[in-house]
Scaffold this active site. Sequence first.
Site, PDB file in Angstrom:
ATOM      1  N   SER A 141     -31.137   6.534  14.961  1.00  0.00           N
ATOM      2  CA  SER A 141     -29.774   6.321  15.453  1.00  0.00           C
ATOM      3  C   SER A 141     -29.834   5.258  16.543  1.00  0.00           C
ATOM      4  O   SER A 141     -30.870   5.113  17.210  1.00  0.00           O
ATOM      5  CB  SER A 141     -29.257   7.635  16.047  1.00  0.00           C
ATOM      6  OG  SER A 141     -28.183   7.390  16.936  1.00  0.00           O
ATOM      7  N   TYR A 201     -31.550  14.664  21.201  1.00  0.00           N
ATOM      8  CA  TYR A 201     -31.315  13.868  19.984  1.00  0.00           C
ATOM      9  C   TYR A 201     -31.933  12.476  20.128  1.00  0.00           C
ATOM     10  O   TYR A 201     -32.626  11.984  19.229  1.00  0.00           O
ATOM     11  CB  TYR A 201     -29.802  13.779  19.789  1.00  0.00           C
ATOM     12  CG  TYR A 201     -29.321  13.041  18.570  1.00  0.00           C
ATOM     13  CD1 TYR A 201     -29.313  13.641  17.317  1.00  0.00           C
ATOM     14  CD2 TYR A 201     -28.816  11.740  18.679  1.00  0.00           C
ATOM     15  CE1 TYR A 201     -28.834  12.963  16.196  1.00  0.00           C
ATOM     16  CE2 TYR A 201     -28.334  11.063  17.576  1.00  0.00           C
ATOM     17  CZ  TYR A 201     -28.345  11.682  16.337  1.00  0.00           C
ATOM     18  OH  TYR A 201     -27.860  11.006  15.235  1.00  0.00           O
ATOM     19  N   LYS A 211     -34.889  10.859  17.917  1.00  0.00           N
ATOM     20  CA  LYS A 211     -34.649   9.650  17.125  1.00  0.00           C
ATOM     21  C   LYS A 211     -35.632   8.537  17.506  1.00  0.00           C
ATOM     22  O   LYS A 211     -36.031   7.741  16.653  1.00  0.00           O
ATOM     23  CB  LYS A 211     -33.200   9.185  17.304  1.00  0.00           C
ATOM     24  CG  LYS A 211     -32.160  10.108  16.657  1.00  0.00           C
ATOM     25  CD  LYS A 211     -32.467  10.401  15.202  1.00  0.00           C
ATOM     26  CE  LYS A 211     -31.275  10.889  14.410  1.00  0.00           C
ATOM     27  NZ  LYS A 211     -31.655  11.323  13.039  1.00  0.00           N
TER      28      LYS A 211
HETATM   29  N1  NAD Z   1     -22.910   9.723  10.885  1.00  0.00           N
HETATM   30  C1  NAD Z   1     -23.330   8.795  11.745  1.00  0.00           C
HETATM   31  O1  NAD Z   1     -22.583   7.899  12.162  1.00  0.00           O
HETATM   32  C2  NAD Z   1     -24.759   8.837  12.225  1.00  0.00           C
HETATM   33  C3  NAD Z   1     -25.126   7.993  13.296  1.00  0.00           C
HETATM   34  C4  NAD Z   1     -26.456   7.957  13.700  1.00  0.00           C
HETATM   35  C5  NAD Z   1     -27.384   8.746  13.039  1.00  0.00           C
HETATM   36  N2  NAD Z   1     -27.009   9.577  12.031  1.00  0.00           N
HETATM   37  C6  NAD Z   1     -28.025  10.393  11.379  1.00  0.00           C
HETATM   38  O2  NAD Z   1     -27.825  10.387   9.976  1.00  0.00           O
HETATM   39  C7  NAD Z   1     -28.226  11.648   9.441  1.00  0.00           C
HETATM   40  C8  NAD Z   1     -27.113  12.255   8.600  1.00  0.00           C
HETATM   41  O3  NAD Z   1     -26.006  12.514   9.415  1.00  0.00           O
HETATM   42  P1  NAD Z   1     -24.562  12.918   8.836  1.00  0.00           P
HETATM   43  O4  NAD Z   1     -23.597  12.226   9.701  1.00  0.00           O
HETATM   44  O5  NAD Z   1     -24.520  12.718   7.360  1.00  0.00           O
HETATM   45  O6  NAD Z   1     -24.536  14.485   9.203  1.00  0.00           O
HETATM   46  P2  NAD Z   1     -23.945  15.758   8.410  1.00  0.00           P
HETATM   47  O7  NAD Z   1     -23.815  16.828   9.434  1.00  0.00           O
HETATM   48  O8  NAD Z   1     -22.756  15.372   7.609  1.00  0.00           O
HETATM   49  O9  NAD Z   1     -25.109  16.140   7.374  1.00  0.00           O
HETATM   50  C9  NAD Z   1     -26.369  16.616   7.806  1.00  0.00           C
HETATM   51  C10 NAD Z   1     -26.889  17.597   6.771  1.00  0.00           C
HETATM   52  O10 NAD Z   1     -28.220  18.022   7.175  1.00  0.00           O
HETATM   53  C11 NAD Z   1     -28.359  19.391   6.829  1.00  0.00           C
HETATM   54  N3  NAD Z   1     -29.422  20.003   7.640  1.00  0.00           N
HETATM   55  C12 NAD Z   1     -29.411  20.242   8.975  1.00  0.00           C
HETATM   56  N4  NAD Z   1     -30.538  20.857   9.356  1.00  0.00           N
HETATM   57  C13 NAD Z   1     -31.302  21.011   8.238  1.00  0.00           C
HETATM   58  C14 NAD Z   1     -32.590  21.556   7.999  1.00  0.00           C
HETATM   59  N5  NAD Z   1     -33.303  22.094   8.989  1.00  0.00           N
HETATM   60  N6  NAD Z   1     -33.074  21.522   6.731  1.00  0.00           N
HETATM   61  C15 NAD Z   1     -32.352  20.975   5.719  1.00  0.00           C
HETATM   62  N7  NAD Z   1     -31.124  20.462   5.892  1.00  0.00           N
HETATM   63  C16 NAD Z   1     -30.593  20.475   7.131  1.00  0.00           C
HETATM   64  C17 NAD Z   1     -26.985  19.978   7.138  1.00  0.00           C
HETATM   65  O11 NAD Z   1     -26.791  21.228   6.458  1.00  0.00           O
HETATM   66  C18 NAD Z   1     -26.048  18.866   6.665  1.00  0.00           C
HETATM   67  O12 NAD Z   1     -25.615  19.075   5.315  1.00  0.00           O
HETATM   68  C19 NAD Z   1     -28.662  12.503  10.639  1.00  0.00           C
HETATM   69  O13 NAD Z   1     -30.059  12.420  10.795  1.00  0.00           O
HETATM   70  C20 NAD Z   1     -27.960  11.847  11.792  1.00  0.00           C
HETATM   71  O14 NAD Z   1     -28.617  12.095  13.017  1.00  0.00           O
HETATM   72  C21 NAD Z   1     -25.701   9.648  11.617  1.00  0.00           C
END
Ligand code: NAD
Length: 304
Positions: free
Chosen positions: A152, A164, A168
């Site tokens: 991130s 977090y 990351k």
């Molecule tokens: N959405 C953004 O803008 C953004 C920005 C920076 C980083 N990220 C990163 O991208 C990734 C996806 O984020 P997202 O926005 O799609 O989140 P989200 O919450 O929509 O999806 C995350 C999924 O991970 C699953 N999960 C959590 N813990 C778990 C575990 N221990 N084992 C298996 N599955 C597990 C959850 O059930 C969920 O379905 C994350 O790593 C997040 O930190 C997202």
Amino acid sequence: MGNFLADKVIAVTGAGRGIGRAVALAAAAEGAKVVVNDYGVAVDGASPADGVAAAVVKEIEAAGGEAVAVADDISTMAGGQRVVDTAVRRHGRIDGVVCVAGILRERMLFNMTEEEWDPVVATHLKGTFTVFRAASAVMRRQRSGTLIGFTSGSHQGSVAQANYSAAKGGIISLVRSAALGLHKYGVTANAVAPVARTRMSANVPMELAEIGEPEDVAALVLYLLSEQAAAQGVTGQVYTIAGPKIAVWAQPRELRAAYAFDGWTPERIAQFLPGSVGVDPLPLLSELAAMEEAARGPDRPNAR
Ligand SMILES: NC(=O)c1ccc[n+]([C@@H]2O[C@H](COP(=O)([O-])OP(=O)(O)OC[C@H]3O[C@@H](n4cnc5c(N)ncnc54)[C@H](O)[C@@H]3O)[C@@H](O)[C@H]2O)c1
């Protein structure tokens, strides 16, 4: 159905929702056989629920693709191993792993508890290690494969998400270590820093100027999983994707150095350092005032 990833075997963690789901659907639509992992938890990692991964498998199958669900917690060694074993047992190989699973437990550092620190680091950093560990052992024997971690922009630092941010940052170092350690076996490793509309990004107290959809992120991930990316020598990289923008992050390197061959003392450093080695200003410090205001009030100012 396309064939950009024809017959590749790809495992995606956190593939039940958000970005992971978009990656799993897009990979299957391009001919990959997909292991869909999701523990089905809330944004804070609590309340695991069955069926979240299985629902995405149903979607893939309905569209004519091939997938299998693994509902394990990837922060455990057994969970990470099961994701990889499922691919190898069904298809005899694993060509790519994409570690997307993540959670948030936001708190200022001075109030953060062990229960807020440990699960966040375990899900992101250890949850990438468990899958990379299991997959890299197979990929080393295959002499091919791709490891993808999810980081991130917050790896630069975060006001209220030190857990977090630290996880990351750790993922970036893990990815670089994987790129170095597996290079001679023909295995690549890269990290993606996405900005996309999901339930997780809905928590950000700022209106982001550059944001896209999970499907935008999936396009970059599919490229990184492809033969083309490997042939183009893409390894050890960190890419941001935010809607129309793709950016590459700099590798860490020393900026300036000074030497005292007869030895440093604290006094000498105090006198010498400011005008020689100096500092490299923390970019986010200049955005702090706007971020603090956003966290307090209902208004959501624009931010980069
Ligand atoms: N959405 C953004 O803008 C953004 C920005 C920076 C980083 N990220 C990163 O991208 C990734 C996806 O984020 P997202 O926005 O799609 O989140 P989200 O919450 O929509 O999806 C995350 C999924 O991970 C699953 N999960 C959590 N813990 C778990 C575990 N221990 N084992 C298996 N599955 C597990 C959850 O059930 C969920 O379905 C994350 O790593 C997040 O930190 C997202």
